[in-house]
Design a protein around this motif. Structure first.
Motif, short mmCIF file in Angstrom:
data_model
loop_
_atom_site.label_atom_id
_atom_site.label_comp_id
_atom_site.label_asym_id
_atom_site.label_seq_id
_atom_site.Cartn_x
_atom_site.Cartn_y
_atom_site.Cartn_z
N GLU B 307 38.19 46.42 47.30
CA GLU B 307 38.60 47.76 47.77
C GLU B 307 40.10 47.74 48.11
OE1 GLU B 307 36.49 50.40 48.48
OE2 GLU B 307 34.52 49.47 48.40
N ILE B 308 40.71 48.94 48.16
CA ILE B 308 42.06 49.05 48.73
C ILE B 308 41.95 48.59 50.18
CG2 ILE B 308 43.89 50.66 49.42
CD1 ILE B 308 42.99 52.39 46.96
N GLY B 309 42.78 47.63 50.58
CA GLY B 309 42.65 47.04 51.90
C GLY B 309 41.87 45.73 51.86
N GLY B 310 41.21 45.44 50.76
CA GLY B 310 40.51 44.16 50.60
C GLY B 310 41.47 43.07 50.14
N GLU B 311 40.92 41.88 49.88
CA GLU B 311 41.79 40.74 49.54
C GLU B 311 42.40 40.87 48.13
OE1 GLU B 311 39.18 37.33 49.85
OE2 GLU B 311 38.58 37.54 47.75
N LEU B 312 41.73 41.59 47.21
CA LEU B 312 42.27 41.76 45.87
C LEU B 312 41.84 43.13 45.34
CD1 LEU B 312 42.08 39.11 42.96
CD2 LEU B 312 42.88 41.45 42.78
N PRO B 313 42.58 44.17 45.69
CA PRO B 313 42.20 45.52 45.25
C PRO B 313 42.17 45.61 43.71
CG PRO B 313 43.89 45.62 46.96
CD PRO B 313 43.79 44.19 46.55
N VAL B 314 41.08 46.14 43.19
CA VAL B 314 40.92 46.27 41.74
C VAL B 314 40.74 47.75 41.38
CG1 VAL B 314 39.45 45.71 39.75
CG2 VAL B 314 39.95 43.96 41.46
N ASN B 315 41.51 48.17 40.39
CA ASN B 315 41.46 49.56 39.90
C ASN B 315 41.73 50.57 41.01
OD1 ASN B 315 41.18 49.06 37.15
ND2 ASN B 315 38.97 48.74 37.34
N THR B 316 42.88 50.41 41.63
CA THR B 316 43.30 51.37 42.66
C THR B 316 43.54 52.75 42.07
OG1 THR B 316 45.60 50.70 42.33
CG2 THR B 316 44.38 49.58 44.09
N SER B 317 43.80 52.82 40.76
CA SER B 317 44.05 54.10 40.08
C SER B 317 42.78 54.93 39.95
CB SER B 317 44.60 53.84 38.68
OG SER B 317 43.59 53.24 37.88
N GLY B 318 41.63 54.29 40.16
CA GLY B 318 40.35 54.89 39.83
C GLY B 318 39.74 54.24 38.60
N GLY B 319 40.59 53.45 37.91
CA GLY B 319 40.10 52.76 36.72
C GLY B 319 39.75 53.74 35.61
N LEU B 320 39.33 53.21 34.49
CA LEU B 320 38.88 54.07 33.40
C LEU B 320 37.67 54.89 33.86
CD1 LEU B 320 40.64 51.88 32.03
CD2 LEU B 320 39.00 51.88 30.15
N ASN B 321 36.92 54.30 34.76
CA ASN B 321 35.67 54.87 35.27
C ASN B 321 35.87 56.25 35.91
OD1 ASN B 321 33.52 54.09 38.02
ND2 ASN B 321 32.89 54.86 36.05
N SER B 322 36.93 56.42 36.67
CA SER B 322 37.17 57.69 37.36
C SER B 322 38.45 58.38 36.85
CB SER B 322 37.29 57.43 38.87
OG SER B 322 37.83 58.56 39.52
N LYS B 323 39.46 57.58 36.54
CA LYS B 323 40.72 58.16 36.05
C LYS B 323 40.54 58.77 34.67
CE LYS B 323 44.28 55.42 34.73
NZ LYS B 323 43.59 54.17 34.94
#
Lengths: 72, 378
Positions: B307-323
């Motif tokens: 998550e944003i704020g976690g140790e390794l944020p992944v797909n902060t953009s929303g990724g292909l999944n949401s973006k």
């Protein structure tokens, strides 16, 4: 269901190639490998144009190769 | 190596505008400021022939932007076009063949019926595989079952990727889907490819992103906040899924990531943009990249580590999944998100103190992958 067997090393492929990925031989024979044995399947409800609207898609073992096939 | 010094965006979603206007919307803010410097254009685009009935989109675009004499190339590497185009842009400026590359990723897909889009995208498969009637996302359905079976992952952990990425996407004004979802909403949405549900698969989107890529030494003359491409690797794997030993590992992603890590000297980035065409892919790619041990990526998701704020944020953009996943634009958008994050321009989804980031662009179902490690320091 057929597979493509390399006449050099006996490797079997589901998809035809110009060259064997194991020995780079260039000669294949098409042989019957029987029916595939399912490894995993999924019910599709969004499918490509030209196909029915829903069916089961499988990955299975076919001889020494793997196959992708469907059952409607 | 090379640096990204500017970025422009055309919102992802279902757009009424033409493909040229979408591309120009992202490119013009970059071109306006740097028209005289741009000496090469790359257009990352996969299906303008099939979807839009045009060829030579690269030259059509440079003409539309009134850069008629600027040489250009279209890069098509299916879903991984954007990463391949970034790889080419970096190579062009590193070799000295170009000094200022405009890189535009664009796709317009939404005019075509879903079944036609599905057929066109599955044309990247081998003949016999294609004849069985798979869609590209159908392999993600099969992979989900295999992954859960092999590693005893919970169904909720896979769906939690969609919860996270939609939460991030709602913080990205350029994302297609602006909707925060609960785990229940994800798991109760329509089954598309058993067991994957509607909200776990990227939507059909239009959109464009543009970047300006220049040699490192020249970056300060363009901006006081360049983002340096410190390492970039590309690798491939068989186009025939039936020739692969397993689907629960992505060797192309692993090898591309190893090159990017070795070249950059950075082992673990502060954040990563991964190719989550379907939720499960984000988890498998995290493992192939070595962020988490094989079979344990799903636990990291459940524990909030990505998550944003976690140790390794992944797909902060929303990724292909949401973006959204306008095919040719996706890989460029991933690099652009890292650029925004490292320059402090990510707004409500900003990762604090982010100094390094990785973007992984994937073609087909791992048929090819490009990993770029970026950082603020040269």
């Amino acid at each position: 269901m057929n597979v493509f067997r390399c006449t050099g090393c006996g490797a079997e492929l589901f998809e035809r190639r110009a060259s064997c990925p194991s020995c780079f031989g260039e000669s294949f024979e098409e042989v019957d490998a029987g029916e595939p044995e399912a490894i995993v399947s999924s019910r599709l409800t969004v499918t490509p144009e030209g196909f029915a609207d829903s069916y089961d898609l499988f990955i299975g073992k076919l001889g020494k190769a793997r196959a992708i096939y469907r059952k409607e | 190596m090379a640096a990204i010094v500017s970025a422009g965006f055309a919102r992802f979603g279902k757009r009424k505008d033409s493909i040229m206007d979408i591309a120009a919307e992202s490119a013009m803010p970059v071109v306006r400021s740097h028209r005289d410097e741009i000496d090469f254009a790359l257009v990352s685009n996969c299906y303008s022939g099939e979807f839009n009935g045009i060829s030579g989109i690269n030259n059509l675009l440079t003409t539309y932007l009134s850069m008629d004499a600027v040489p250009s190339i279209r890069i098509d590497n299916t879903s991984g076009s954007g990463g391949a185009a970034l790889f080419t842009a970096v190579s062009l400026v590193e070799s000295g063949r170009a000094r200022c590359v405009l890189l535009t990723g664009v796709e317009k897909m939404s005019e075509r019926p879903t079944k036609e889009v599905t057929r066109i995208i599955s044309s990247l498969l081998g003949d016999r595989e294609k004849a069985a009637g798979p869609s590209l996302p159908s392999f993600a359905g099969l992979l989900t079952t295999l992954y859960m079976r092999e590693f005893a992952a919970t169904r909720e952990s896979i769906a939690q990727v969609a919860v996270k990425n939609h939460r991030n996407g709602a913080l990205n004004p350029n994302a297609h889907i602006q909707k925060v979802l609960t785990l229940e909403q994800v798991l109760q949405s329509n089954v598309i490819i058993d067991p994957l549900r509607l909200f776990e698969i990227s939507p059909i989107s239009d959109g464009a992103v543009s970047l300006l890529v220049v040699p490192d030494p020249e970056a300060p003359s363009f901006t006081d906040k360049p983002v340096h491409v410190k390492g970039i690797g590309m690798s491939s794997e068989s186009s025939h899924l039936t020739a692969r030993e397993t689907l629960t590992d992505m060797p192309s992603v692993r090898r591309a990531g190893e090159i990017a890590r070795r070249e950059s000297g950075i082992d673990r980035p502060d954040l990563a943009e991964l190719h989550d065409m379907a939720t499960v892919l984000e988890i498998v790619e995290m493992e192939s990249l070595g962020f988490y041990p094989r079979g344990e990526g799903w636990k990291a998701v459940l524990e909030g580590k990505t998550e944003i704020g976690g140790e390794l944020p992944v797909n902060t953009s929303g990724g292909l999944n949401s973006k959204g996943h306008p095919i040719g634009a996706s890989g460029v958008a991933q690099a652009a998100e890292v650029y925004l994050q490292l320059t402090g321009g990510a707004g409500g989804r900003q990762v604090r103190d982010a100094r390094t980031g990785m973007a992984v662009s994937m073609a087909g179902f791992g048929n090819s992958a490009t990993a770029a490690m970026m950082g603020l320091e040269k």
